[in-house]
Design an enzyme around this catalytic site. Structure first.
Site, PDB file in Angstrom:
ATOM      1  N   CYS A   1      -2.953  -5.583 -11.115  1.00  0.00           N
ATOM      2  CA  CYS A   1      -3.867  -4.437 -11.434  1.00  0.00           C
ATOM      3  C   CYS A   1      -3.544  -3.267 -11.847  1.00  0.00           C
ATOM      4  CB  CYS A   1      -5.472  -3.519 -10.597  1.00  0.00           C
ATOM      5  SG  CYS A   1      -6.035  -4.724  -9.513  1.00  0.00           S
TER       6      CYS A   1
ATOM      7  N   CYS B   1      -1.734   4.759  -2.921  1.00  0.00           N
ATOM      8  CA  CYS B   1      -1.296   3.035  -2.465  1.00  0.00           C
ATOM      9  C   CYS B   1      -0.231   2.859  -3.270  1.00  0.00           C
ATOM     10  CB  CYS B   1      -2.441   2.283  -3.756  1.00  0.00           C
ATOM     11  SG  CYS B   1      -2.270   1.106  -3.359  1.00  0.00           S
TER      12      CYS B   1
ATOM     13  N   CYS C   1      -4.788   3.850   7.403  1.00  0.00           N
ATOM     14  CA  CYS C   1      -4.709   3.317   6.734  1.00  0.00           C
ATOM     15  C   CYS C   1      -2.910   1.580   6.229  1.00  0.00           C
ATOM     16  CB  CYS C   1      -4.023   3.673   5.346  1.00  0.00           C
ATOM     17  SG  CYS C   1      -4.293   3.010   3.641  1.00  0.00           S
TER      18      CYS C   1
ATOM     19  N   CYS D   1       1.876  -7.122  -4.253  1.00  0.00           N
ATOM     20  CA  CYS D   1       1.235  -7.084  -4.795  1.00  0.00           C
ATOM     21  C   CYS D   1       1.005  -8.375  -5.595  1.00  0.00           C
ATOM     22  CB  CYS D   1      -0.400  -6.478  -4.922  1.00  0.00           C
ATOM     23  SG  CYS D   1      -1.632  -6.790  -5.300  1.00  0.00           S
TER      24      CYS D   1
ATOM     25  N   GLY E   1      -0.954  -3.768  -1.133  1.00  0.00           N
ATOM     26  CA  GLY E   1      -1.524  -5.386  -1.288  1.00  0.00           C
ATOM     27  C   GLY E   1      -3.718  -5.986  -0.874  1.00  0.00           C
ATOM     28  N   GLU E   2      -3.161  -7.649  -1.438  1.00  0.00           N
ATOM     29  CA  GLU E   2      -4.817  -7.768  -1.163  1.00  0.00           C
ATOM     30  C   GLU E   2      -5.257  -7.950   0.034  1.00  0.00           C
ATOM     31  OE1 GLU E   2      -7.899  -7.549  -3.236  1.00  0.00           O
ATOM     32  OE2 GLU E   2      -8.262  -9.078  -1.653  1.00  0.00           O
TER      33      GLU E   2
ATOM     34  N   CYS F   1      -2.006   0.959 -10.290  1.00  0.00           N
ATOM     35  CA  CYS F   1      -1.771  -0.150  -9.508  1.00  0.00           C
ATOM     36  C   CYS F   1      -0.468   0.247  -8.880  1.00  0.00           C
ATOM     37  CB  CYS F   1      -2.371  -0.180  -8.684  1.00  0.00           C
ATOM     38  SG  CYS F   1      -2.014  -0.676  -6.899  1.00  0.00           S
TER      39      CYS F   1
ATOM     40  N   HIS G   1     -14.207  -0.224  -9.900  1.00  0.00           N
ATOM     41  CA  HIS G   1     -13.547  -0.070 -11.113  1.00  0.00           C
ATOM     42  C   HIS G   1     -13.558  -0.125 -12.518  1.00  0.00           C
ATOM     43  CE1 HIS G   1     -10.744   1.177  -7.306  1.00  0.00           C
ATOM     44  NE2 HIS G   1     -10.184  -0.225  -7.478  1.00  0.00           N
TER      45      HIS G   1
ATOM     46  N   GLU H   1       4.117  -0.183   4.070  1.00  0.00           N
ATOM     47  CA  GLU H   1       4.217   1.569   4.457  1.00  0.00           C
ATOM     48  C   GLU H   1       2.595   1.841   4.663  1.00  0.00           C
ATOM     49  OE1 GLU H   1       4.152   3.178   0.939  1.00  0.00           O
ATOM     50  OE2 GLU H   1       2.265   2.352   0.071  1.00  0.00           O
TER      51      GLU H   1
END
Ligand code: SAH
Ligand code: SF4
Length: 383
Positions: A140, A367, A129, A136, A193-194, A143, A250, A108
């Site tokens: 986390c 996300c 974005c 991912c 993703g990271e 997420c 966070h 996306e």
């Protein structure tokens, strides 16, 4: 420990496209390819102009190229490796584009318009974005992208083409296309993703976006967000591309971060923060610390005081984001008075800070959520 596969529910996939996309080439690599195929070197720049300045979507539209070159391009490459599936519009502020890849994976891309005083909607500041992985691996706890595990890394062409889809769509509404400049203002690597776990793609993409033969997009208008891969933060500092860096913090202590971000076990604050500091010193720009406010997890005033210390030490701006609920996860955002009390502590400590009353909540803009929903619908439809 192989962290990238440790938290996966499905084994990651190695993807090789049937034909590469032209959006993955740099001017240098395309020049070499053309020369090896017997074409003149200067043709590479003409091809890049059609891609990034005129933004055409077919070989036939590249009218100043000889026919045999167009045939060669057609035989050797595809243009777009991504096809739009859903194109949602929400209150004209956030638009979400769901794209399907050759292997049917979904990714996306989101366009966020920040309304500006005194200008019309089309002149608002536009931020794109992008996603950089399918899923991912970092898991986390809060997420949506982490929920489905990690499928694969995206190729540079798949990242660049996300931006070009948006650019082409926005071209129709602005004068910028005629001036051959991008029809949006900022790019953030905050989708699925990271970014620092797909490092080679990230750096290649940044070079293509930044190059004068490419999108000619200033590095300072690009933000890379990371959950805290300290060694790659240091590598990125050495690449000579002065992007903005956002750290998804966070939690202001290891105890809190450990609860919600498994990456903190590998790179705890005493490792992460010096790497962030080195990046800041290398480029002389303010860092951003992202801090999602989650009720009962990280929203205490004690956390706010610790966060203020870190922000001052790093010379960082803090972006507080009330948590965006994710279907299937128990977390909630704190009440508005509690959010305000948290932010007050930061302001009293003279920390530069904003609280994002986020846009696009109504279309699952957080996300990874739209993709997750569509994947679920697909599974339900298949059953
Ligand atoms: N992997 C990178 C970039 C993608 S996530 C990173 O973690 O930084 C982009 C941002 O969205 C991160 O700050 C992430 O923590 C945040 N995010 C994830 N889920 C969210 C949610 N449900 N509500 C609000 N922000 C969220
Ligand atoms: Fe991955 Fe970032 Fe989501 Fe963590 S917040 S699971 S690193 S996308």
């Amino acid at each position: 420990m192989d962290f990238a596969t440790e938290s996966c529910r499905v084994p990651p996939v190695k993807f090789t496209p049937q034909k590469p996309s032209l959006f993955g080439e740099t001017l240098e690599s395309l020049t070499d390819q053309l020369e090896a195929a017997g074409f003149k070197r200067f043709r590479a720049k003409q091809v890049m102009d059609w891609l990034y300045k005129k933004r055409v979507d077919s070989w036939a539209a590249m009218t100043n190229l000889p026919k045999d070159l167009r045939s060669w391009l057609d035989a050797t490459y595809i243009l777009y490796p991504t096809a739009p599936v859903i194109d949602k519009r929400s209150n004209d502020v956030t638009q979400k584009l769901l794209l399907e890849l050759e292997d049917k994976s979904l990714i996306e891309t989101v366009l966020i318009r920040a309304p500006q005083k005194g200008v019309g909607q089309e002149d608002s500041r536009k931020t794109v974005c992008v996603s950089i992985q399918v899923g991912c691996a970092y898991g986390c706890k809060f997420c949506a992208s982490g929920l489905a595990g990690f499928r694969r890394n995206l190729l540079a062409a798949e990242v660049v083409s996300q931006l070009m889809h948006i650019c082409r769509r926005e071209d129709a509404h602005t004068e910028r296309a005629r001036e051959e400049i991008a029809s949006f203002d900022n790019i953030v690597f905050m989708g699925m993703g990271e970014p620092l776990a797909n490092y080679d793609t990230l750096v290649r993409t940044l070079r293509i976006l930044n190059a004068d033969w490419g999108l000619n997009f200033g590095a300072r208008r690009i933000t890379v967000s990371t959950s805290g891969l300290a060694p790659q933060i240091l590598s990125l500092a050495g690449e000579g591309i002065a992007v903005r860096l956002a750290i998804s913090l966070h939690g202001a202590t290891n105890a809190v971060r450990d609860q919600i971000m498994p990456i903190n076990k590998r790179y705890p604050l005493e490792v992460l923060l010096p790497a962030a500091k080195a990046f800041q010193q290398r480029h002389g720009r303010m860092l951003t610390l992202e801090f999602i406010l989650i009720e009962g997890v990280n929203d205490s005033l004690e956390q706010a005081r610790e966060l203020a210390k870190i922000a001052r030490e790093l010379h960082a701006h803090v972006n507080c984001i009330p948590y965006n609920t994710v279907e299937g996860l128990p977390w909630k955002r704190p009440s508005v008075p509690r959010q305000d009390a948290f932010v007050d502590v930061l302001r009293q400590a003279k920390v530069s800070c904003t609280i994002r009353r986020e846009k696009g909540h109504d279309i699952d803009a957080a996300c990874g959520q739209l993709r997750l929903k569509t994947e679920k619908d697909r599974v339900t439809a298949e059953v």
